[in-house]
Design a protein around this motif. Structure first.
Motif, mmCIF file in Angstrom:
data_model
loop_
_atom_site.group_PDB
_atom_site.id
_atom_site.type_symbol
_atom_site.label_atom_id
_atom_site.label_comp_id
_atom_site.label_asym_id
_atom_site.label_seq_id
_atom_site.Cartn_x
_atom_site.Cartn_y
_atom_site.Cartn_z
ATOM 1 N N LYS A 104 97.178 -4.534 38.091
ATOM 2 C CA LYS A 104 96.872 -3.291 38.119
ATOM 3 C C LYS A 104 97.333 -3.100 39.292
ATOM 4 O O LYS A 104 97.349 -1.617 39.599
ATOM 5 C CB LYS A 104 95.654 -3.279 37.344
ATOM 6 N N ASP A 105 96.217 -3.745 39.971
ATOM 7 C CA ASP A 105 96.619 -3.868 41.366
ATOM 8 C C ASP A 105 98.245 -3.180 41.913
ATOM 9 O O ASP A 105 98.378 -2.787 42.792
ATOM 10 C CB ASP A 105 96.005 -5.122 42.291
ATOM 11 N N ASP A 165 94.511 -7.986 36.482
ATOM 12 C CA ASP A 165 93.832 -7.313 37.654
ATOM 13 C C ASP A 165 94.816 -7.443 38.717
ATOM 14 O O ASP A 165 95.101 -6.234 39.202
ATOM 15 C CB ASP A 165 92.413 -7.677 38.282
ATOM 16 N N GLU A 166 95.487 -7.987 38.948
ATOM 17 C CA GLU A 166 96.675 -8.752 39.500
ATOM 18 C C GLU A 166 97.348 -7.597 39.467
ATOM 19 O O GLU A 166 98.009 -6.652 40.007
ATOM 20 C CB GLU A 166 97.303 -9.646 39.734
#
Length: 491
Positions: free
Chosen positions: A428-429, A425-426
């Motif tokens: 992609k962020d 997630d990180e």
RNA sequence: CGGGAUGUAGCUCAGCCAGGUUAGAGUACACGUCUGGGGGGCGUGGGGUCGGAAGUUCGAAUCUUCUCAUCCCGACCA
């Protein structure tokens, strides 16, 4: 000052294109995907060539030249290699034209069909290894350490000036060795040469590392790369050095007799950098006012602009300038005195800013009276009025300072734009909102790499040489990982 | 190879939808002049098969069809 460039912020790729054209580096040509490199752009390339050539020779290499055309059959001899390049080859099928019978100009003469088509080289491994076969019989013939400066053609679907053109200029080194260790050592040596060149001459910070299986050169066992970060947060592969193992020796049956009288296959490396480095140079340092050149690569390191009314003043200025230019040249500084009377000073200021000349000196009647000169730095756009006393050594020192300062600025930018992440997630962020280099754990499989690429467009730029072992888990699969690898969106 | 757009002066573009004087502007270029410390002002001038072909029409940059080329977004890019 009137803006002639689209700003980086507004549209990064438009800014890049504007800059290439307005700084007089290159322009698009009448031929699809091919550019004209203009004299100023070519002068910068020549600076690069000269330094690289010096470095190659210092490390024991010699230059040679091999044919532009490669018989088609050569390509099928190394399976991975043909797979890698087949889709982007220009092919010569005929050797003659004739006048059209219906008066429609010139047409290809169907009677002049080649028996075997010729490929315009996309890279020269095959023709060179076919040649090396004849050069190598004994261990005494090894190593062969050849480089060639050449043009190659790769029929890319979408092209961009300097970054990806259908025809481009490069150098390709092709070496042959008796042992695996020696070939590997050569592969490493040359990626280090590239790294030194990029950092010390182009002021371009690069990360050295190995390519993943997926990103490796077609036909190589190992590909080492230098990866640079551009100002828009995307990575640019700037140079590669390949350990080819015995693949090409096998394909072209290149064997040597060792000291024990036994036949062995030859070990190989190949390595190259191209005019893409021009793109790297532009995108790493330049700003909305134009190109910013590191002094060591600047065709003109200093330009002197006279400000005058009438011939008398110009003569007085010229007298003073001659002393300064002679001093500067004796210190090894490349200096140009622009005394053209057909452009005004303000015009020249803007012009040299666009072209990235590191230092501009302006001298007018006012300065002659005061014994001063105006010194303007391109990288910081700062101006100061200096006394003419000791100006030459001041300038020479300032050039060194600018070189270091440009490099430091790029280093700082890269540090800011390198993020360590531990979750997908990180990951992609950061990709979406920040860009830049991302250091993350990866399970080492092509499957995971492709899935990440598919979902995010990010690729593994390299497995950095200097990364330390560290236990972790793959951000995608959660499987154990021993080290972080470098991800980024790439050109 | 899919989707979208654009071809008019060296360059950037307007004009086209609703066809009608000699096709315009900015910039660049040439000449003159005042100038000159950040792309100067004023004046004058040269420069166009309107991408190409066919068609509709009294008349086509403008409408129709075909064609060629380029650009953008995808796909592709060791």
């Amino acid at each position: 000052m009137a803006k002639v460039l689209t700003s980086k912020k507004e549209n990064y790729s438009q800014w890049y294109n504007d800059l290439v054209v307005k700084a007089d580096l290159a322009e698009s040509s009448a031929v699809r995907g091919c550019m004209v490199i203009k004299p100023y752009g070519y002068a910068i390339w020549e600076m690069m060539q000269a330094e690289l050539d010096r470095m190659f020779k210092e490390t024991g290499h010699v230059n040679a030249y091999f044919p532009l055309f490669i018989p088609k059959s050569f390509f099928s001899k190394e399976a991975d290699h043909v797979d890698g390049f087949a889709k982007e080859c220009a092919v010569v099928t005929h050797y003659r034209l004739k006048n059209d019978e219906n008066g429609n100009g010139v047409v290809v003469d169907p009677d002049a069909k080649l028996e075997e088509e010729l490929i315009v080289r996309p890279t020269s491994e095959t023709i060179i290894w076919n040649t090396y076969k004849n050069w190598i019989q004994s261990y005494r013939d090894l190593p062969i350490l050849c480089n060639q400066w050449a043009n190659v053609v790769r029929w890319e679907m979408r092209t961009r000036m300097f970054l990806r053109t259908a025809e481009f200029l490069w150098q390709e080194g092709h070496t042959a060795h008796a042992t695996k260790a020696e070939a590997l050592e050569e592969t490493e040596k040359m990626i280090n040469v590239y790294s030194n060149f990029a950092q010390n001459f182009m002021a371009l910070p690069v990360i050295m590392g190995a390519k993943s299986d997926q990103e490796r050169f077609a036909g190589a066992l190992e590909t080492f790369t230098i990866e640079a970060l551009m100002q828009d947060g995307k990575a640019l592969q700037s140079g590669t050095s390949h350990f080819l193992g015995q693949n090409f020796a096998k394909a072209f049956d290149v064997k040597f007799t060792n000291k024990e009288g036994k036949d062995e296959l030859v070990w190989a490396s190949s390595w190259g950098v191209s005019t893409r480095l021009m793109g790297a140079l532009i995108m790493a340092h330049s700003d909305d006012n134009g190109l910013v050149l590191p002094p060591r690569l600047a065709p003109h390191q200093v330009v002197i602009v006279p400000i005058y009314k009438g011939q008398e003043q110009l003569d007085a200025i010229r007298e003073k300038v001659e002393i300064i230019t002679n001093e500067l040249r004796s210190l090894g500084v490349r200096v140009k005195f622009d005394d053209r009377d057909n452009q005004r000073p303000g015009w020249k200021f803007a012009e040299y800013e666009l072209k990235g000349v590191p230092i501009r000196l302006a001298i007018g009647a006012r300065d002659l009276e005061n014994g001063t000169i105006e010194v303007a730095r391109r990288d910081t756009l700062s101006k100061e009025t200096k006394s003419l006393d000791g100006i030459s050594t001041y300038i020479a020192d300032l050039l060194e300072e600018i070189q270091a300062s440009i490099f430091q600025k790029a280093m700082d930018f890269r540090a800011d734009m390198t993020t360590i992440v531990d979750t997908y997630d990180e990951f992609k962020d950061v990709l979406k909102n920040k860009g830049g280099f991302i250091l993350a754990h990866w399970d080492g499989t092509t499957e995971t790499e492709l899935k990440i690429k598919d979902e995010t467009k990010a690729t593994i730029r390299c497995i950095p040489f200097d990364s330390t072992d560290e236990d972790g888990v793959c951000i995608y699969s959660g499987k154990p990982s021993k080290r972080r690898v470098l991800f980024a969106l790439a050109y």
